[in-house]
Design an enzyme around this catalytic site. Structure first.
Site, PDB file in Angstrom:
ATOM      1  CB  CYS A 116       3.049  26.737  -2.241  1.00  0.00           C
ATOM      2  SG  CYS A 116       4.553  26.088  -1.478  1.00  0.00           S
ATOM      3  CE1 TYR A 346      -5.743  -6.113  -1.987  1.00  0.00           C
ATOM      4  CE2 TYR A 346      -8.007  -5.904  -2.751  1.00  0.00           C
ATOM      5  CZ  TYR A 346      -6.733  -6.398  -2.914  1.00  0.00           C
ATOM      6  OH  TYR A 346      -6.439  -7.193  -4.009  1.00  0.00           O
ATOM      7  CB  CYS A 442      -5.934   5.896  -4.625  1.00  0.00           C
ATOM      8  SG  CYS A 442      -4.798   4.498  -4.509  1.00  0.00           S
TER       9      CYS A 442
END
Length: 486
Positions: A116, A346, A442
């Site tokens: 990119c 969660y 995460c």
């Protein structure tokens, strides 16, 4: 004038600057890059915008590598361990500075050209690792996980080795995977992406990690005069939607990796990219402007052998293969047995609850705890065919402390936000007496801190899987198995 006194890492060499401003002095006659001078005898700390030659050391959390200049810690982006680079200081803090590698003098074998054009210093901050070969990205992330387990969880090298820490790639390759993209909009109404650690918008003509259906949308290169952000979603069920978020909605929208805000089309309007009118022919000016939304208010996702219906703004994993990958890991590690009870904490829309419920059977009790209203509604809607599943609308710590849910329980799935579950939740989970906990994380640092709390209660990290759910970025997903010590 040339500033003396900044020796560059082990190789020596300091930074020269013309007039103390942003412009640089010319290169020296010894082949050193422009703006990089030789170190003097006096030693002073680095300053913002200063350039310094240094040798890069190990990887660190946050997409950086570590280097040192006269004992001062430098966190360097766009670099690889072992490289000799010229780095430009971007931030100065007490005890450390941040910098970007702007010139590579000696490249590591794992370095590749970023696919990119915006993945460079001073441009888009979304992809941290486009300069790293895909296989080496997996090694990079595994190294970060090992270091966090060592430093924050207190595990020994032998214990970490027994876990066999590795990060596995998902199908589809490192580009074209992101199914939810939030584009920021600048003051001129141009959609783009944010610089690293900044609110400055970089207008782009394409995001290469975005799903092909999102790349095909006429979102970029058209004006969004009333929007603060534009959210694009391409679901695994084949739905595509675009939503323009006004400033208030952009500030309060729930994160949908990044975030979203739904708004439907008028009745009878077509769904998907075709609902957007063509972009104006001449750049960002002209009478044509983007509509506030296009596509369905709800999207379909397919995972765990089921079809899910969610608001376009609802949370879902951004990689198309992520949901099934995580479900498979949780089931493999927990090994649910018929009749066992379970908590999905969660729980969001109830992805893990549905998968566990299929294993433990309709007579077993499975409880989802979720605090976000959209998640609670999605769970109740999508799990209504499972008689053994209950959805509790509450914060997890509140549900545990106020006995909205009570043990004993056999199995727990913990899937907390990036900040982790925290010591209070971990202790309450342990007190409920499960035989096993699957922890979906995460953030390796938050995960390691919670593993340490489990260890203080006599539990052990018995298994660990790592997955590259976010290729080209620093992020990594973990699924850990925790169980009482033997």
């Amino acid at each position: 004038m040339t500033r003396p006194g900044v020796a560059a890492s082990r190789a020596g060499g300091g930074a020269s600057r013309a007039g103390g401003g942003a412009s640089r002095a010319g290169g020296g006659g010894d082949g050193r890059p422009a703006g990089v001078g030789r170190g003097g005898a006096e030693r002073r700390g680095l300053e913002e915008a200063e350039r310094v030659e240094l040798t890069v050391d190990a990887v660190a959390p946050g997409g950086h590598c570590v280097a040192r200049v006269d004992g001062q810690v430098v966190f360097v982006r766009h670099a690889l361990p072992g490289e000799r680079v010229v780095a430009e200081v971007t931030e100065v803090h007490r005890g450390f500075v941040r910098a970007d590698a702007v010139t590579v003098l000696d490249a590591a074998p794992q370095r590749v050209a970023p696919p990119c054009p915006y993945a460079k210093p001073g441009l888009c901050g979304g992809c941290d690792l486009q300069h790293v070969a895909p296989a080496a990205q997996l090694d990079w992330k595994a190294a970060v996980v090992r270091e966090q387990l060592r430093r924050l969880a207190g595990l020994t090298d032998a214990e970490i080795d027994r876990l066999g820490v590795r990060v596995a790639a998902l199908p589809g390759g490192p580009l074209g995977w992101r199914s939810r993209v939030r584009y920021a909009v600048d003051a001129a109404g141009r959609a783009g992406l944010l610089k690293h650690r900044s609110h400055e918008v970089v207008p782009v003509d394409r995001c290469l990690i975005a799903h092909p259906a999102i790349q095909a949308l006429p979102v970029l290169g058209r004006p969004w005069p009333a929007a603060e952000a534009v959210e694009a979603v391409a679901s695994t069920g084949g739905d595509v939607t675009v939503t323009a978020l006004p400033p208030d909605a952009a500030a309060t929208a729930p994160p949908a990796a990044p975030a979203a805000g739904p708004a439907g089309l008028p009745a009878g309007a077509p769904d998907g990219p075709a609902a957007l009118p063509a972009a104006p022919a001449a750049g960002l000016t002209g009478p044509a402007v983007a509509p506030p939304s296009a596509g369905p208010q709800t999207v379909r996702e397919v995972a765990a052998g089921r079809e899910w219906t969610l608001p376009a703004s609802g949370f879902w994993q951004v990689h198309p293969a992520a949901a099934d990958t995580l479900v498979d890991a949780v089931l493999d590690l927990l090994d649910p047995r018929p009749g066992e009870s379970a908590w999905d904490l969660y729980g969001g829309a109830g992805l893990f609850a549905a998968a566990v419920a299929a294993r433990v059977g309709p007579a077993a009790r499975v409880t989802v705890v979720e605090s976000a209203g959209a998640g609670v509604a999605a769970a109740r809607d999508n799990l209504r065919d499972l008689p053994g599943v209950e959805v509790v609308a509450a914060r997890v710590e509140t549900a545990l402390a106020r006995r909205r849910i009570t043990g004993p329980v056999d199995l727990v799935v913990l899937d907390p936000p990036r900040s982790g579950a925290g010591a209070r939740v971990v202790r309450d989970v342990v007190a409920a007496g499960p035989r096993a906990v699957a922890y979906v994380a995460c953030d390796p640092a938050a995960f390691a801190r919670d593993v340490c709390t489990f260890a203080e209660a006599g539990w052990e990290l018995a298994g660990l899987r790592g997955f590259d759910l976010f290729p080209m970025t620093r992020h990594v997903e973990l699924v850990g198995l925790l169980r009482p010590g033997r």
